[in-house]
Design a protein around this motif. Structure first.
Motif, PDB file in Angstrom:
ATOM      1  N   MET A   1       1.092   4.490  -2.608  1.00  0.00           N
ATOM      2  CA  MET A   1       0.903   5.861  -2.122  1.00  0.00           C
ATOM      3  C   MET A   1       2.059   6.768  -2.535  1.00  0.00           C
ATOM      4  O   MET A   1       1.850   7.903  -2.979  1.00  0.00           O
ATOM      5  CB  MET A   1       0.758   5.847  -0.597  1.00  0.00           C
ATOM      6  CG  MET A   1      -0.512   5.166  -0.104  1.00  0.00           C
ATOM      7  SD  MET A   1      -0.487   4.838   1.679  1.00  0.00           S
ATOM      8  CE  MET A   1      -0.617   6.507   2.336  1.00  0.00           C
TER       9      MET A   1
ATOM     10  N   ALA B   1       0.830  -1.209   0.000  1.00  0.00           N
ATOM     11  CA  ALA B   1       0.000   0.000   0.000  1.00  0.00           C
ATOM     12  C   ALA B   1       0.861   1.254   0.000  1.00  0.00           C
ATOM     13  O   ALA B   1       0.591   2.223  -0.727  1.00  0.00           O
ATOM     14  CB  ALA B   1      -0.931  -0.009   1.212  1.00  0.00           C
ATOM     15  N   ALA B   2       1.918   1.263   0.815  1.00  0.00           N
ATOM     16  CA  ALA B   2       2.787   2.431   0.904  1.00  0.00           C
ATOM     17  C   ALA B   2       3.466   2.711  -0.431  1.00  0.00           C
ATOM     18  O   ALA B   2       3.645   3.876  -0.818  1.00  0.00           O
ATOM     19  CB  ALA B   2       3.833   2.224   2.001  1.00  0.00           C
TER      20      ALA B   2
ATOM     21  N   LEU C   1      -2.582  15.247  -3.062  1.00  0.00           N
ATOM     22  CA  LEU C   1      -2.010  13.957  -3.452  1.00  0.00           C
ATOM     23  C   LEU C   1      -0.648  13.740  -2.796  1.00  0.00           C
ATOM     24  O   LEU C   1      -0.330  12.632  -2.353  1.00  0.00           O
ATOM     25  CB  LEU C   1      -1.887  13.878  -4.972  1.00  0.00           C
ATOM     26  CG  LEU C   1      -3.205  13.860  -5.750  1.00  0.00           C
ATOM     27  CD1 LEU C   1      -2.950  13.921  -7.253  1.00  0.00           C
ATOM     28  CD2 LEU C   1      -4.023  12.621  -5.406  1.00  0.00           C
TER      29      LEU C   1
ATOM     30  N   PHE D   1      -1.279  12.858   0.923  1.00  0.00           N
ATOM     31  CA  PHE D   1      -1.700  11.463   1.064  1.00  0.00           C
ATOM     32  C   PHE D   1      -0.512  10.519   0.879  1.00  0.00           C
ATOM     33  O   PHE D   1      -0.300   9.592   1.666  1.00  0.00           O
ATOM     34  CB  PHE D   1      -2.798  11.162   0.040  1.00  0.00           C
ATOM     35  CG  PHE D   1      -3.217   9.721   0.011  1.00  0.00           C
ATOM     36  CD1 PHE D   1      -4.022   9.186   1.004  1.00  0.00           C
ATOM     37  CD2 PHE D   1      -2.796   8.884  -1.025  1.00  0.00           C
ATOM     38  CE1 PHE D   1      -4.409   7.847   0.972  1.00  0.00           C
ATOM     39  CE2 PHE D   1      -3.174   7.555  -1.065  1.00  0.00           C
ATOM     40  CZ  PHE D   1      -3.979   7.039  -0.058  1.00  0.00           C
ATOM     41  N   GLY D   2       0.262  10.753  -0.172  1.00  0.00           N
ATOM     42  CA  GLY D   2       1.395   9.887  -0.437  1.00  0.00           C
ATOM     43  C   GLY D   2       2.471   9.958   0.621  1.00  0.00           C
ATOM     44  O   GLY D   2       3.186   8.980   0.861  1.00  0.00           O
ATOM     45  N   TRP D   3       2.594  11.124   1.278  1.00  0.00           N
ATOM     46  CA  TRP D   3       3.644  11.298   2.273  1.00  0.00           C
ATOM     47  C   TRP D   3       3.463  10.374   3.478  1.00  0.00           C
ATOM     48  O   TRP D   3       4.432   9.997   4.128  1.00  0.00           O
ATOM     49  CB  TRP D   3       3.708  12.749   2.739  1.00  0.00           C
ATOM     50  CG  TRP D   3       5.107  13.310   2.721  1.00  0.00           C
ATOM     51  CD1 TRP D   3       6.202  12.833   3.384  1.00  0.00           C
ATOM     52  CD2 TRP D   3       5.562  14.444   1.984  1.00  0.00           C
ATOM     53  NE1 TRP D   3       7.314  13.597   3.127  1.00  0.00           N
ATOM     54  CE2 TRP D   3       6.945  14.603   2.261  1.00  0.00           C
ATOM     55  CE3 TRP D   3       4.943  15.352   1.130  1.00  0.00           C
ATOM     56  CZ2 TRP D   3       7.707  15.628   1.716  1.00  0.00           C
ATOM     57  CZ3 TRP D   3       5.709  16.374   0.583  1.00  0.00           C
ATOM     58  CH2 TRP D   3       7.077  16.497   0.873  1.00  0.00           C
TER      59      TRP D   3
ATOM     60  N   LEU E   1       2.024   7.683  -6.192  1.00  0.00           N
ATOM     61  CA  LEU E   1       1.039   8.721  -6.489  1.00  0.00           C
ATOM     62  C   LEU E   1       1.606  10.125  -6.250  1.00  0.00           C
ATOM     63  O   LEU E   1       1.084  11.101  -6.795  1.00  0.00           O
ATOM     64  CB  LEU E   1      -0.209   8.505  -5.630  1.00  0.00           C
ATOM     65  CG  LEU E   1      -1.418   9.399  -5.912  1.00  0.00           C
ATOM     66  CD1 LEU E   1      -1.933   9.181  -7.329  1.00  0.00           C
ATOM     67  CD2 LEU E   1      -2.525   9.128  -4.893  1.00  0.00           C
ATOM     68  N   MET E   2       2.667  10.233  -5.471  1.00  0.00           N
ATOM     69  CA  MET E   2       3.246  11.538  -5.193  1.00  0.00           C
ATOM     70  C   MET E   2       3.812  12.196  -6.449  1.00  0.00           C
ATOM     71  O   MET E   2       3.811  13.432  -6.561  1.00  0.00           O
ATOM     72  CB  MET E   2       4.353  11.423  -4.137  1.00  0.00           C
ATOM     73  CG  MET E   2       3.847  11.016  -2.764  1.00  0.00           C
ATOM     74  SD  MET E   2       5.190  10.836  -1.562  1.00  0.00           S
ATOM     75  CE  MET E   2       5.611  12.551  -1.258  1.00  0.00           C
TER      76      MET E   2
ATOM     77  N   THR F   1       9.976   4.022  -6.005  1.00  0.00           N
ATOM     78  CA  THR F   1       9.082   5.182  -5.961  1.00  0.00           C
ATOM     79  C   THR F   1       9.767   6.383  -5.326  1.00  0.00           C
ATOM     80  O   THR F   1       9.496   7.528  -5.706  1.00  0.00           O
ATOM     81  CB  THR F   1       7.791   4.841  -5.204  1.00  0.00           C
ATOM     82  OG1 THR F   1       8.087   4.494  -3.837  1.00  0.00           O
ATOM     83  CG2 THR F   1       7.054   3.679  -5.858  1.00  0.00           C
TER      84      THR F   1
ATOM     85  N   GLY G   1       2.556   7.297   3.231  1.00  0.00           N
ATOM     86  CA  GLY G   1       3.231   6.080   2.804  1.00  0.00           C
ATOM     87  C   GLY G   1       4.731   6.265   2.745  1.00  0.00           C
ATOM     88  O   GLY G   1       5.497   5.347   3.074  1.00  0.00           O
TER      89      GLY G   1
END
Length: 449
Positions: free
Chosen positions: A26, A22-23, A218, A221-223, A29-30, A115, A225
């Motif tokens: 996320m 999941a992370a 976005l 949210f990604g941060w 998505l950053m 990522t 993860g």
């Protein structure tokens, strides 16, 4: 005939694996979030090239990481000095579906680290927004990944890296190889590409503030993860990193607007958005090393420092267009120093100056900062200079939707342009229904006179 997959080793943990899966999504998505963030901040004529620069990283960094980046960053250490890994795992050679890194499959760990590499390279584009050729960016970003980011990832993220293993500095989620590194690299690249002639005189006004806010959302949210995922386990340290990330962002969103209000008499949405990013940048190295009080203090300090740091470009005459240096460079610096001041043994096992640890950890943090900054600036400057002298990095003119640079438009203003032409009495497209109606209205108005 179907065969059963090989069994997982006893060390495998499904909870840790699920969390890191999941992370990874996320954090990935950053990069689109960063594309929107940067795209909304530039002038309309530059938005598409900013989007392309980030999305290029999604492709090129992924492939280079798979080919040689991962093995150089996380392969067996060469010479036992903590500088670089070997080529044992080039193209993920020797890694199977049941190969583990700790308690998680190496495929998942490698993807998670991929990522990080993608978004770090993309961050630099903000420092040269509107004045870099895509051709130059393709070459620069690839070379920078392999020559700057990959070695630093080994120094900090690999268990045998010299910064974590030999020096003993702390960096939980990438304050050195991601934040400080991208900020310093942005400084070096901006110096090589030189500034816009009018950058001190004409403000770089955002073309779309709502797009900026979408990008920040976005990123935010990604941060979670990014920071909590760096624990690599579904345990208490991840929980601490999660809450600290939120508190760091919140703290910066208090002090930055206060500075902005004091200096300009108003608080802008762009300032609030930038403040949240500054807070999350600063808490990145500290999120798993400090308690919640330390996270709040880190955010408050970062908001204050970065609000001033973004204006230094005018004093030193370096066109850091979207404040990569002022936010990521200065914010990363704050977070790394705060680790040396406020790390607590209950979280990290080491104590900072304010918790009775003396200067032992603080001086290690400062040495790590100096080493990363010096290496990043020198090698980045050299790469950018070589690219500029060979394939060309600096645009002759800013992007103006001209053939050879941009053949698309971010926003379709064709109807507005035809209406403007109509008002000015120039020829327009007769088959446009809206234009036809307005022609009739104008004729009726003339008849009425």
């Amino acid at each position: 005939m179907l065969t059963a997959p090989p069994p997982m080793p006893p060390a495998y943990n499904s909870g840790d694996t699920a969390w890191l899966l999941a992370a990874s999504a996320m954090v990935l998505l950053m990069t689109p979030g960063l594309a929107f963030f940067y795209g909304g901040m530039v002038r309309t004529r530059h938005i598409l090239v900013m989007l392309k620069m980030s999305f290029w990283c999604l492709a090129s960094v992924s492939l280079l990481w798979w080919a040689i980046g991962y093995t150089l960053a996380f392969g067996p250490d060469v010479g036992g000095v903590g500088l670089i890994g070997d080529m044992d795992h080039a193209f993920f050679r020797g890694i199977e579906i049941n190969t583990l890194s700790g308690s998680i499959p190496t495929y998942v760990f490698g993807t998670f680290q991929m990522t990080f590499a993608i978004v770090t390279v993309a961050l630099i584009s903000g420092a040269i927004a509107g004045r870099a050729t895509m051709r130059g960016w393709l070459w620069f970003s690839s070379a920078w990944l392999l020559l700057v980011y990959v070695p630093m990832a080994h120094w900090v993220f690999d268990k045998d890296g010299w910064i974590v293993d030999h020096l003993g500095a702390l960096d939980f989620a990438g304050g050195l190889p991601v934040e400080l590194n991208s900020g310093i690299a942005g400084l070096a690249t901006a110096m090589v590409l030189r500034g816009r002639p009018d950058f001190k005189r004409i403000e770089e006004r955002p073309n779309n503030i709502p797009l900026v806010v979408i990008g920040v959302a976005l990123l935010w949210f990604g941060w979670f993860g990014f920071n909590a995922g760096s624990a690599l386990k579904d345990q208490g340290t991840a929980a601490a990193a999660l809450i600290n990330t939120q508190l760091g962002a919140a703290g910066a969103m208090i002090t930055w607007p206060l500075v902005e209000k004091w200096r300009t008499g108003k608080v802008t949405m762009l300032g609030v958005a930038s403040a949240s990013v500054a807070g999350m940048v600063a808490i990145t190295p500290a999120c798993g090393e400090v308690n919640t009080l330390g996270a709040v203090v880190t955010g408050l300090v970062a908001g204050f420092v970065c609000a001033f740091a973004v204006t230094l470009k005018f004093r030193i005459d370096v066109d850091d267009t979207l404040d990569v240096v002022g936010v990521h460079g200065a914010g990363g610096l704050v977070g790394l120093i705060m680790v040396g001041l406020m790390a607590t043994a209950r979280i990290s096992g080491k104590e900072g100056l304010f918790y009775g640890g003396g200067v032992s950890l603080l001086w290690r943090q400062l040495v790590a900062i100096a080493a990363v900054a010096a290496y990043s600036f020198a090698v980045t400057w050299l790469i950018a200079k070589v690219v500029d002298k060979t394939v060309g990095f600096r645009t002759k003119e800013v992007y103006e939707n001209t053939p050879g640079e941009e053949t698309e438009r971010a926003y379709d203003f064709s109807t507005a342009e035809r209406l403007g032409a109509l008002v000015r009495g120039k020829p327009v497209t007769d088959d446009d229904e809206l234009v036809g109606r307005i022609k009739d209205l104008l004729r009726a108005r003339e008849d009425a006179k």
